[in-house]
Design a protein around this motif. Structure first.
Motif, PDB file in Angstrom:
ATOM      1  N   ALA A  23     102.773  -7.264  55.522  1.00 48.64           N
ATOM      2  CA  ALA A  23     103.421  -6.570  54.414  1.00 48.64           C
ATOM      3  C   ALA A  23     104.937  -6.557  54.559  1.00 48.64           C
ATOM      4  CB  ALA A  23     102.899  -5.142  54.316  1.00 48.64           C
ATOM      5  N   GLU A  25     108.582  -5.049  52.419  1.00 47.45           N
ATOM      6  CA  GLU A  25     108.924  -3.792  51.755  1.00 47.45           C
ATOM      7  C   GLU A  25     108.273  -3.740  50.368  1.00 47.45           C
ATOM      8  OE1 GLU A  25     112.855  -1.144  50.478  1.00 47.45           O
ATOM      9  OE2 GLU A  25     113.074  -3.036  51.575  1.00 47.45           O
ATOM     10  N   GLY A  26     107.662  -2.625  50.061  1.00 50.60           N
ATOM     11  CA  GLY A  26     107.020  -2.458  48.760  1.00 50.60           C
ATOM     12  C   GLY A  26     105.623  -3.038  48.682  1.00 50.60           C
ATOM     13  N   GLU A  27     105.104  -3.519  49.813  1.00 55.99           N
ATOM     14  CA  GLU A  27     103.764  -4.101  49.845  1.00 55.99           C
ATOM     15  C   GLU A  27     102.874  -3.308  50.793  1.00 55.99           C
ATOM     16  OE1 GLU A  27     105.086  -8.762  49.089  1.00 55.99           O
ATOM     17  OE2 GLU A  27     104.544  -8.072  51.113  1.00 55.99           O
ATOM     18  N   ASP A  67      94.090   1.942  52.803  1.00 53.46           N
ATOM     19  CA  ASP A  67      95.488   1.613  53.075  1.00 53.46           C
ATOM     20  C   ASP A  67      95.841   2.050  54.496  1.00 53.46           C
ATOM     21  OD1 ASP A  67      95.830   4.371  52.984  1.00 53.46           O
ATOM     22  OD2 ASP A  67      96.901   4.365  51.061  1.00 53.46           O
ATOM     23  N   PRO A  78      96.054  -8.874  44.115  1.00 54.02           N
ATOM     24  CA  PRO A  78      96.739  -9.080  45.393  1.00 54.02           C
ATOM     25  C   PRO A  78      97.747 -10.230  45.308  1.00 54.02           C
ATOM     26  CG  PRO A  78      94.372  -8.841  45.717  1.00 54.02           C
ATOM     27  CD  PRO A  78      94.591  -9.000  44.236  1.00 54.02           C
ATOM     28  N   LYS A  79      98.601 -10.295  46.307  1.00 54.11           N
ATOM     29  CA  LYS A  79      99.635 -11.320  46.360  1.00 54.11           C
ATOM     30  C   LYS A  79      99.076 -12.619  46.939  1.00 54.11           C
ATOM     31  CE  LYS A  79     104.292 -12.099  48.224  1.00 54.11           C
ATOM     32  NZ  LYS A  79     105.393 -11.504  49.029  1.00 54.11           N
ATOM     33  N   LEU A  90      96.703  -8.367  50.723  1.00 55.42           N
ATOM     34  CA  LEU A  90      98.094  -7.920  50.575  1.00 55.42           C
ATOM     35  C   LEU A  90      98.374  -7.644  49.104  1.00 55.42           C
ATOM     36  CD1 LEU A  90     100.901  -7.518  51.930  1.00 55.42           C
ATOM     37  CD2 LEU A  90     101.348  -9.942  51.423  1.00 55.42           C
ATOM     38  N   VAL A  91      98.806  -6.428  48.792  1.00 51.45           N
ATOM     39  CA  VAL A  91      99.072  -6.067  47.398  1.00 51.45           C
ATOM     40  C   VAL A  91     100.403  -5.342  47.277  1.00 51.45           C
ATOM     41  CG1 VAL A  91      96.600  -5.851  46.873  1.00 51.45           C
ATOM     42  CG2 VAL A  91      97.886  -3.844  47.573  1.00 51.45           C
ATOM     43  N   PRO A  92     101.050  -5.449  46.118  1.00 48.10           N
ATOM     44  CA  PRO A  92     102.191  -4.575  45.876  1.00 48.10           C
ATOM     45  C   PRO A  92     101.714  -3.128  45.922  1.00 48.10           C
ATOM     46  CG  PRO A  92     102.103  -6.358  44.263  1.00 48.10           C
ATOM     47  CD  PRO A  92     100.812  -6.394  45.003  1.00 48.10           C
ATOM     48  N   ALA A  93     102.465  -2.263  46.576  1.00 44.14           N
ATOM     49  CA  ALA A  93     102.045  -0.869  46.709  1.00 44.14           C
ATOM     50  C   ALA A  93     101.829  -0.218  45.352  1.00 44.14           C
ATOM     51  CB  ALA A  93     103.082  -0.089  47.521  1.00 44.14           C
ATOM     52  N   THR A  96      98.120  -0.097  43.400  1.00 41.82           N
ATOM     53  CA  THR A  96      96.984   0.639  43.951  1.00 41.82           C
ATOM     54  C   THR A  96      96.896   2.003  43.288  1.00 41.82           C
ATOM     55  OG1 THR A  96      98.230   1.678  45.765  1.00 41.82           O
ATOM     56  CG2 THR A  96      97.265  -0.508  46.182  1.00 41.82           C
TER      57      THR A  96
END
Length: 317
Positions: A23, A25-27, A67, A78-79, A90-93, A96
């Motif tokens: 991750a 930042e922001g993930e 998480d 997810p990314k 892995l996802v942007p926060a 969720t």
């Protein structure tokens, strides 16, 4: 980590090792505990080109997991190349939303994959009004069954289930059921549209939509104006195109609209997930699904799409 990996879209996913997500930042790295195989998952997997490095990509669109704090969350999109059908993703926060306390991960995933389309359609795309009549095509599928419940929960006064054959009507929570293989199916469809249908939730499209729309447009053109009917396309399992009569549309009160991400912002779709899970917990909805281990992804992928499968990485075969 283990994951469902696609190196060639034609071959489908295989169970194998994939690199660990990290991750920025922001993930957020999510430990996946339940991820559905829905029609959109299969469609997106088939559309992605093969990777240039030969390592492929993970398949999946959404799911439920823990998480970093140990909290269960529903996640969406997810990314790349990390997707939902893996031990971790892995996802942007911001993508969720917390799962309500007391709602299991499996049930949350089943509810979201089956009910999100109809909930979003009836709260964002064409907000339902109390007492309206809602017709659902493909009503025997996981999404269609839950759509009937969602419509009633949101205020529908009458629900109508449309299915391909009479045996598919068993157990449906609808006021009226219409089987398209019945001799009088078209007459039954015309009768409900003559009385009035405010919203159609179509999960099938293709030949089923052609038949429903033909009946809905027949004999219209009243000088006083025809009542409005919002026809929402939520799926294309029966085909991607439908021939339409231009005159029929001109003389009817039909508004044909798409419903899904793109027709509404992603942030609204995610907010819908939180609302839907809360409503489902309150109402006691438990959509049918089959839980299978991630290791069985290749065999499950080839099975009928009528069953909604939930992949659980911790389950062993």
């Amino acid at each position: 980590m283990k994951a469902a990996i696609i190196t060639s879209p034609e071959a489908g996913p295989r169970y194998g090792d994939f690199k660990e997500p990290e991750a920025a930042e922001g993930e957020a790295v999510i430990s996946v505990t339940a991820a559905p195989i829905s029609p959109i998952v299969r469609t997106r997997a088939a559309m992605k080109p093969a990777s240039d490095d030969g390592k492929g990509f993970v398949v999946g669109v959404d799911g439920v997991g823990k998480d970093a704090s140990g909290r269960y969350v529903y996640f969406l999109f997810p990314k790349a190349p990390f997707d939902a059908l893996a031990e971790r993703t892995l996802v942007p926060a911001a993508m969720t939303v917390p799962v309500p306390d007391g709602l299991s991960d499996i049930r949350a995933a089943a509810i979201a994959t089956a009910g999100l389309a109809s909930w979003d359609a009836l709260t964002r795309r064409v907000p339902i009004k109390s007492g309206q009549t809602v017709l659902v095509t493909g009503a025997n599928g996981a999404a269609g069954r839950l759509a009937l419940n969602v419509a009633r929960h949101l205020g529908a006064g009458r629900t109508i289930a449309v299915v391909r054959s009479a045996d598919k009507l068993d157990g449906l929570a609808a006021d009226t059921g219409i089987a398209l293989d019945a001799r009088d199916a078209d007459d039954a469809l015309k009768a409900v549209f003559d009385v009035g249908v405010d919203v159609v939730l179509d999960f099938v499209w293709g030949s089923v939509a052609e038949r429903v729309l033909t009946v809905a447009m027949a004999g219209r053109g009243s000088p006083a104006g025809e009542p409005r009917c919002s026809y929402l396309v939520l799926g294309t399992l029966g085909g991607t195109t439908v021939p339409l009569s231009g005159y029929g549309l001109q003389s009817s009160g039909l508004d044909i609209l798409g419903a899904g991400i793109g027709s509404v912002p992603v942030r609204d779709y995610l907010a819908s997930a939180g609302e839907l899970m809360a409503a489902a917990q309150e109402a006691g909805w438990t959509p049918p699904c089959e839980v299978v281990p991630l290791a069985d992804i290749a065999s499950v992928w080839k099975r009928s799409g009528e069953v909604r499968y939930i992949i659980h990485p911790d389950v062993t075969g």
